[in-house]
Design a protein around this motif. Structure first.
Motif, PDB file in Angstrom:
ATOM      1  N   PRO A  29      27.252 -34.304 -79.607  1.00 17.33           N
ATOM      2  CA  PRO A  29      25.922 -34.058 -79.044  1.00 17.33           C
ATOM      3  C   PRO A  29      25.003 -35.276 -79.073  1.00 17.33           C
ATOM      4  N   ASN A  30      25.331 -36.274 -79.901  1.00 16.75           N
ATOM      5  CA  ASN A  30      24.524 -37.482 -79.943  1.00 16.75           C
ATOM      6  C   ASN A  30      25.352 -38.702 -79.520  1.00 16.75           C
ATOM      7  N   GLY A  31      26.345 -38.445 -78.668  1.00 20.02           N
ATOM      8  CA  GLY A  31      27.161 -39.529 -78.123  1.00 20.02           C
ATOM      9  C   GLY A  31      28.311 -39.968 -79.003  1.00 20.02           C
ATOM     10  N   GLU A  32      28.688 -39.173 -80.009  1.00 19.26           N
ATOM     11  CA  GLU A  32      29.763 -39.562 -80.914  1.00 19.26           C
ATOM     12  C   GLU A  32      31.138 -39.451 -80.246  1.00 19.26           C
ATOM     13  N   THR A  33      32.034 -40.355 -80.627  1.00 19.75           N
ATOM     14  CA  THR A  33      33.440 -40.242 -80.252  1.00 19.75           C
ATOM     15  C   THR A  33      34.105 -39.226 -81.178  1.00 19.75           C
ATOM     16  N   ILE A  34      35.291 -38.762 -80.797  1.00 16.92           N
ATOM     17  CA  ILE A  34      36.005 -37.817 -81.665  1.00 16.92           C
ATOM     18  C   ILE A  34      36.333 -38.462 -83.001  1.00 16.92           C
ATOM     19  N   MET A  35      36.765 -39.727 -82.966  1.00 18.19           N
ATOM     20  CA  MET A  35      37.198 -40.363 -84.220  1.00 18.19           C
ATOM     21  C   MET A  35      36.045 -40.522 -85.207  1.00 18.19           C
ATOM     22  N   GLU A  36      34.814 -40.530 -84.735  1.00 17.82           N
ATOM     23  CA  GLU A  36      33.689 -40.627 -85.661  1.00 17.82           C
ATOM     24  C   GLU A  36      33.620 -39.414 -86.585  1.00 17.82           C
ATOM     25  N   TYR A  37      34.017 -38.258 -86.077  1.00 18.22           N
ATOM     26  CA  TYR A  37      34.037 -37.062 -86.920  1.00 18.22           C
ATOM     27  C   TYR A  37      35.110 -37.183 -88.003  1.00 18.22           C
TER      28      TYR A  37
END
Length: 305
Positions: A29-37
């Motif tokens: 929702p704030n422009g994160e990539t999947i890998m950031e999670y």
């Protein structure tokens, strides 16, 4: 002093089926990539370092996107994968442009990692439960002859938009892997999960345990597979589509008797992007997790320790 494990992220893939660079695309929702999670979950679990395996030509743009978010939160390093990495000076066909897959990518970390580590795909969401369990294994159980694989249920890992590759896991009575069968064409058809391997159809049970390329190793695994890669190259150097994949190398390791790999079952919900059509579902799932306050809306605007 306890040694913190490292997270290695496979982010050098070409993403040909997806049609874009999904590793660095915004999904949160704030422009994160999947890998950031995954990095967020790893930091919270106790990992101390992340190594990104990328293509060197994208290093500058990649670093500009990811490093400001992670500054002060976790140590960062890079390994570069190319067709020529560990090539033994073989002259490949001009038609072969892609490197040789995930195990080849991991080999490119040789010398970069000296502690127990987990390796994951950049474009898969694994869930916090998986990272918490991986951390416990990496800090309490792992040995140079005992590794682990996070096991997911097949029904939770398929795409309605096309065929996927999954490593089918078979275990023994003590929950150690007996074999990993890399099935390269699994589809959903008429409500059933079907493998189209070798021109024949086989219906697979929905609760079949599969590898999603989330493994826990020591550097001994990288050392062991180096010779296997040279053997692979000697047999496949002129093949345009041959791949040296982590699940298949892990299967060779088990069969050789050199190490055991236990399955760590996780109830975390997996999702990922194989095809462009998967993107909307991933964005919806990440927004839902943020709305439920499982993750903050702005992933990095929080204290993690």
């Amino acid at each position: 002093m306890n040694i913190k494990p490292t997270l290695i992220i496979l982010a050098a893939g070409m993403a040909s089926r997806y049609g874009g660079n999904k590793q660095t695309e915004s999904f949160g929702p704030n422009g994160e990539t999947i890998m950031e999670y995954s990095i967020y979950d790893a930091i919270k679990a106790g990992f101390g370092k992340v190594i990104f395996i990328i293509r060197e030509e994208f290093a500058e743009a990649f670093a500009a996107q990811i490093e400001p978010k992670l500054s002060g939160k976790i140590e960062i390093d890079y390994a570069y994968q190319s067709l020529d990495s560990f090539s033994n000076d073989i002259q490949f066909s001009k038609e072969r442009t892609k490197p040789f897959g995930t195990a080849h990518a991991l080999l490119c970390c040789k010398g970069k990692v000296n502690e127990p580590f987990a390796v994951i795909n950049a474009d898969d969401f694994y869930g916090s439960d998986a990272f918490n369990k991986a951390y416990i294994f990496l800090t309490q159980e792992i040995q140079d002859d005992l590794f682990a694989c996070l096991g997911y249920e097949l029904k939770n890992t398929v795409s309605e938009f096309g065929a996927v590759t999954r490593g089918e896991i078979k275990t023994n009575a003590v929950n150690e892997i007996v074999s990993i069968n890399e099935r390269r064409e699994i589809i959903l058809k008429g409500g059933e999960i079907i493998s189209l391997e070798k021109d024949k159809q086989e219906i697979l049970a929905p609760d079949t345990k599969v590898s999603m390329n989330f493994f826990c190793f020591t550097p001994a695994f990288i050392d062991w597979m180096e010779d296997k890669y040279y053997q692979f190259l000697s047999e496949n150097w002129d093949e345009l589509k041959a791949e040296f994949l982590i699940p298949e190398v892990a299967d060779q390791l088990i069969n050789s008797g050199s190490a055991r790999i236990k399955v760590i079952a996780t109830d975390a919900k997996w999702f990922g992007v194989t095809f462009k059509e998967d993107a909307a579902l991933v964005k919806e799932e990440l927004l839902k997790l943020s709305n439920e306050q499982t993750y903050p809306i702005d992933l990095w605007d929080v204290k993690l320790h």
